[in-house]
Design a protein around this motif. Structure first.
Motif, short mmCIF file in Angstrom:
data_model
loop_
_atom_site.label_atom_id
_atom_site.label_comp_id
_atom_site.label_asym_id
_atom_site.label_seq_id
_atom_site.Cartn_x
_atom_site.Cartn_y
_atom_site.Cartn_z
N PRO A 87 0.27 -7.28 -1.04
CA PRO A 87 0.71 -6.85 0.29
C PRO A 87 2.16 -7.21 0.53
O PRO A 87 2.64 -8.26 0.12
CB PRO A 87 -0.21 -7.62 1.23
N ASP A 88 2.87 -6.31 1.20
CA ASP A 88 4.26 -6.58 1.54
C ASP A 88 4.40 -6.67 3.06
O ASP A 88 3.40 -6.64 3.79
CB ASP A 88 5.21 -5.54 0.93
N ASP A 89 5.63 -6.78 3.53
CA ASP A 89 5.86 -6.97 4.97
C ASP A 89 5.35 -5.80 5.80
O ASP A 89 4.92 -5.98 6.94
CB ASP A 89 7.32 -7.25 5.24
N LEU A 90 5.36 -4.59 5.28
CA LEU A 90 4.88 -3.44 6.03
C LEU A 90 3.36 -3.42 6.14
O LEU A 90 2.82 -2.90 7.12
CB LEU A 90 5.40 -2.14 5.41
N ASP A 91 2.66 -3.94 5.15
CA ASP A 91 1.20 -3.97 5.21
C ASP A 91 0.71 -4.85 6.36
O ASP A 91 -0.36 -4.61 6.91
CB ASP A 91 0.61 -4.47 3.89
N GLU A 150 -3.47 2.09 -11.04
CA GLU A 150 -2.77 0.92 -11.58
C GLU A 150 -2.07 0.14 -10.47
O GLU A 150 -2.14 -1.10 -10.42
CB GLU A 150 -1.74 1.35 -12.61
N LEU A 151 -1.42 0.88 -9.59
CA LEU A 151 -0.72 0.23 -8.48
C LEU A 151 -1.70 -0.47 -7.55
O LEU A 151 -1.43 -1.58 -7.07
CB LEU A 151 0.10 1.26 -7.70
N ARG A 152 -2.84 0.15 -7.29
CA ARG A 152 -3.84 -0.46 -6.40
C ARG A 152 -4.39 -1.75 -7.01
O ARG A 152 -4.57 -2.74 -6.31
CB ARG A 152 -4.98 0.54 -6.15
N ALA A 153 -4.63 -1.72 -8.31
CA ALA A 153 -5.17 -2.90 -8.98
C ALA A 153 -4.18 -4.07 -8.96
O ALA A 153 -4.59 -5.22 -8.91
CB ALA A 153 -5.55 -2.56 -10.42
N ALA A 154 -2.89 -3.76 -8.97
CA ALA A 154 -1.86 -4.80 -9.01
C ALA A 154 -1.21 -5.02 -7.65
O ALA A 154 -0.24 -5.78 -7.56
CB ALA A 154 -0.79 -4.41 -10.04
N MET A 155 -1.74 -4.40 -6.61
CA MET A 155 -1.10 -4.43 -5.30
C MET A 155 -0.98 -5.84 -4.73
O MET A 155 -1.91 -6.63 -4.78
CB MET A 155 -1.87 -3.57 -4.31
N SER A 195 0.81 -1.21 0.00
CA SER A 195 0.00 0.00 0.00
C SER A 195 0.85 1.27 0.00
O SER A 195 0.37 2.34 -0.38
CB SER A 195 -0.94 0.00 1.20
N GLY A 196 2.11 1.17 0.41
CA GLY A 196 2.98 2.34 0.41
C GLY A 196 3.15 2.95 -0.97
O GLY A 196 3.15 4.18 -1.12
N ALA A 197 3.28 2.12 -1.98
CA ALA A 197 3.44 2.61 -3.35
C ALA A 197 2.17 3.34 -3.80
O ALA A 197 2.25 4.39 -4.45
CB ALA A 197 3.75 1.46 -4.29
#
Length: 53
Positions: free
Chosen positions: A45-49, A38-43, A7-9
């Motif tokens: 989750p990473d370690d920070l999420d 575009e980023l939301r559609a392809a998101m 979500s940071g991106a």
């Protein structure tokens, strides 16, 4: 281009859009909003999420 995940991106692209809008550059603001979409559609989750917030 780097691998943008989490979500940071999305948040950064959204803040970029707000900044361009505040500066009166609608074209760049809309471009940044499209990038955020575009980023939301392809998101992915990473370690920070997983921390929440």
């Amino acid at each position: 281009m780097t691998n943008e995940t989490g979500s940071g991106a999305v948040w950064l692209a959204s803040q970029s859009a707000r900044t361009w809008a505040a500066l009166g550059d609608g074209e760049r603001a809309v471009s940044a909003l499209r990038r955020a979409e575009e980023l939301r559609a392809a998101m992915e989750p990473d370690d920070l999420d997983s921390l929440g917030g």
